[in-house]
Enzyme design. Structure first.
Site, short mmCIF file in Angstrom:
data_model
loop_
_atom_site.label_atom_id
_atom_site.label_comp_id
_atom_site.label_asym_id
_atom_site.label_seq_id
_atom_site.Cartn_x
_atom_site.Cartn_y
_atom_site.Cartn_z
CB SER A 10 -0.95 0.02 1.21
OG SER A 10 -0.20 -0.04 2.42
CG ASP A 26 -4.31 5.62 6.64
OD1 ASP A 26 -3.11 5.49 6.97
OD2 ASP A 26 -4.82 5.02 5.67
CG HIS A 60 -1.07 4.04 4.41
ND1 HIS A 60 -2.28 3.56 4.87
CD2 HIS A 60 -0.42 2.99 3.85
CE1 HIS A 60 -2.37 2.27 4.58
NE2 HIS A 60 -1.25 1.90 3.96
#
Length: 403
Positions: A90, A378, A381
């Site tokens: 991610s 978040d 990240h």
């Protein structure tokens, strides 16, 4: 110091101009069908994109052909890198999970709010590969391979095979039903077949050989797999043995893409995974970062660097730059004034303590107004501002060691 949270005001910065194009007719099936209206819209965006690209090329030509000033402030030789090719999780997934049957997605607000809309990037804006691509004179958004809005003409200049939630251990991908790293390599092989049909064998070989490869992976193997006790790896291995297993997997992966033509690779070490907001939240009794996790990251990174040195000695022509994300991250957390950050412990989205993916949504009442004051977007990240910082560090290292 934590910043106050308020309803975010709309940002006036326009999205990068090259957001979508229609897929090229290269005969390859797409993951999902586009309706007629969507296809027409994509075609319209494609025409706009081509006009903008032509204008950029004219400006670049007027600036001279020997070198160009990159978006990150570095001198990059013209035509040095024909494409940016991305593997990982991610931290670098630009939207492949959008079309997968997984709960781990970010193609909805407020993700992407500072680049005009959600794209599937786990950020308020762009990721490091996007900034690096732009710095090299390539498009400012690296397209996701599974996004049917793009085609092989786009992928010839940059492509992302990464999948949020994956790891070096294929068992990690099974936790949230995402692409295992082995599948990313399969798509890379498929991509090359498409590229040969599109550009011809000689041009395809040059693109693959001279591309800059960005690899960022490993965090999920520990936080989503080993330490979460969901795959049974904790029964098979001690943590040190699991590190060795992952490093061996990394070596196999790097050897595989080398045999497929890759020659210039940046490989990111683990960050200070114990300092992610989610891990801080789980460490409520003691407070602060989970030092045991950070020690694992440091031990793993030492082994990765030794593996990279060994591989470069045994694979003729292979160059691998180790990216010290751990040091860059801790330096920024310990010296937030470097980027004028005010909060390095919580994410901007929602409470910032545990939310990501669907828990970070536009109905979250506590999302911050200005993500540029935060290290994290978040609970897992970084923000776009921090991603730009990491991209600059990575690019400088690549310029010294790979390019």
């Amino acid at each position: 110091m934590a910043t106050s949270r308020a309803t975010p005001a709309p940002r006036t910065r326009p999205p990068p101009p090259t957001h979508r194009t229609a897929p090229s007719p290269d005969g390859m099936p797409v993951t999902r069908a586009m309706g007629a209206s969507a296809a027409a819209a994509a075609s319209g965006h494609g025409r706009t994109r081509r006009l903008l690209a032509a204008a950029v090329l004219v400006v670049m030509a007027a600036c001279g052909g020997e070198a160009r000033e990159s978006a990150l402030g570095s001198k990059v030789p013209a035509e040095k890198v024909p494409a940016v090719i991305v593997f990982g999780d991610s931290t670098v997934d630009t939207g492949n999970n959008n079309v997968l049957g997984t709960m781990l997605k970010s193609n909805f607000p407020p993700y992407g709010r500072d680049i005009g809309g959600a794209t599937g990037r786990f950020c308020n804006g762009r990721l490091p590969p996007d900034f690096i691509s732009e710095a090299l004179g390539l498009p400012p958004l690296v397209p996701a391979y599974l996004d049917p809005s793009y085609g092989i003409a786009d992928f010839a200049r940059g492509v992302c095979f990464a999948s949020a939630g994956t790891g070096l251990d294929n068992a990690t991908a099974s936790v949230l039903s995402v692409l295992p790293l082995s599948k990313e390599v399969e798509y890379f092989e498929e991509y090359q077949r498409r590229l040969r049909r599109h550009a011809g064998s000689a041009a395809a070989r040059r693109i693959v050989r001279d591309a800059l490869y960005i690899v960022s992976i490993g965090t999920n193997d520990f936080l989503e797999n080993y330490f979460l006790f969901v795959t049974g790896r904790f029964k098979e291995f001690t943590v040190g043995e699991f590190e060795d297993f992952l490093v061996a997997q990394a070596a196999d992966f790097l050897t595989a893409i080398y045999r497929l033509g890759a020659r210039r690779v940046s490989f990111a070490g683990l960050s200070a995974i114990g300092c992610l907001p989610l891990e801080r939240t789980l460490n409520l009794l003691r407070g602060g970062c989970i030092e045991e996790y950070n020690q694992v990251a440091r031990d793993y990174n030492v082994k990765v660097k030794a593996m990279i040195s060994s591989l470069c000695s045994s694979l003729p022509g292979m160059k691998i730059a180790y990216i010290p994300v751990y040091d860059d991250m801790l330096n920024l957390i310990n010296n937030p004034s470097t980027l004028e950050l005010e909060n390095v412990q919580e994410g901007c989205c929602a409470t910032g303590k545990f939310e990501m993916s669907y828990l970070c949504n536009e109905k979250s009442p506590h999302t911050c107004a200005d993500a540029d004051k935060y290290f994290f977007w978040d609970s897992f990240h970084p923000t776009e501002k921090v991603n730009r910082f990491f991209a600059n560090s990575t690019l400088q290292l690549c310029l010294r060691e790979l390019l």
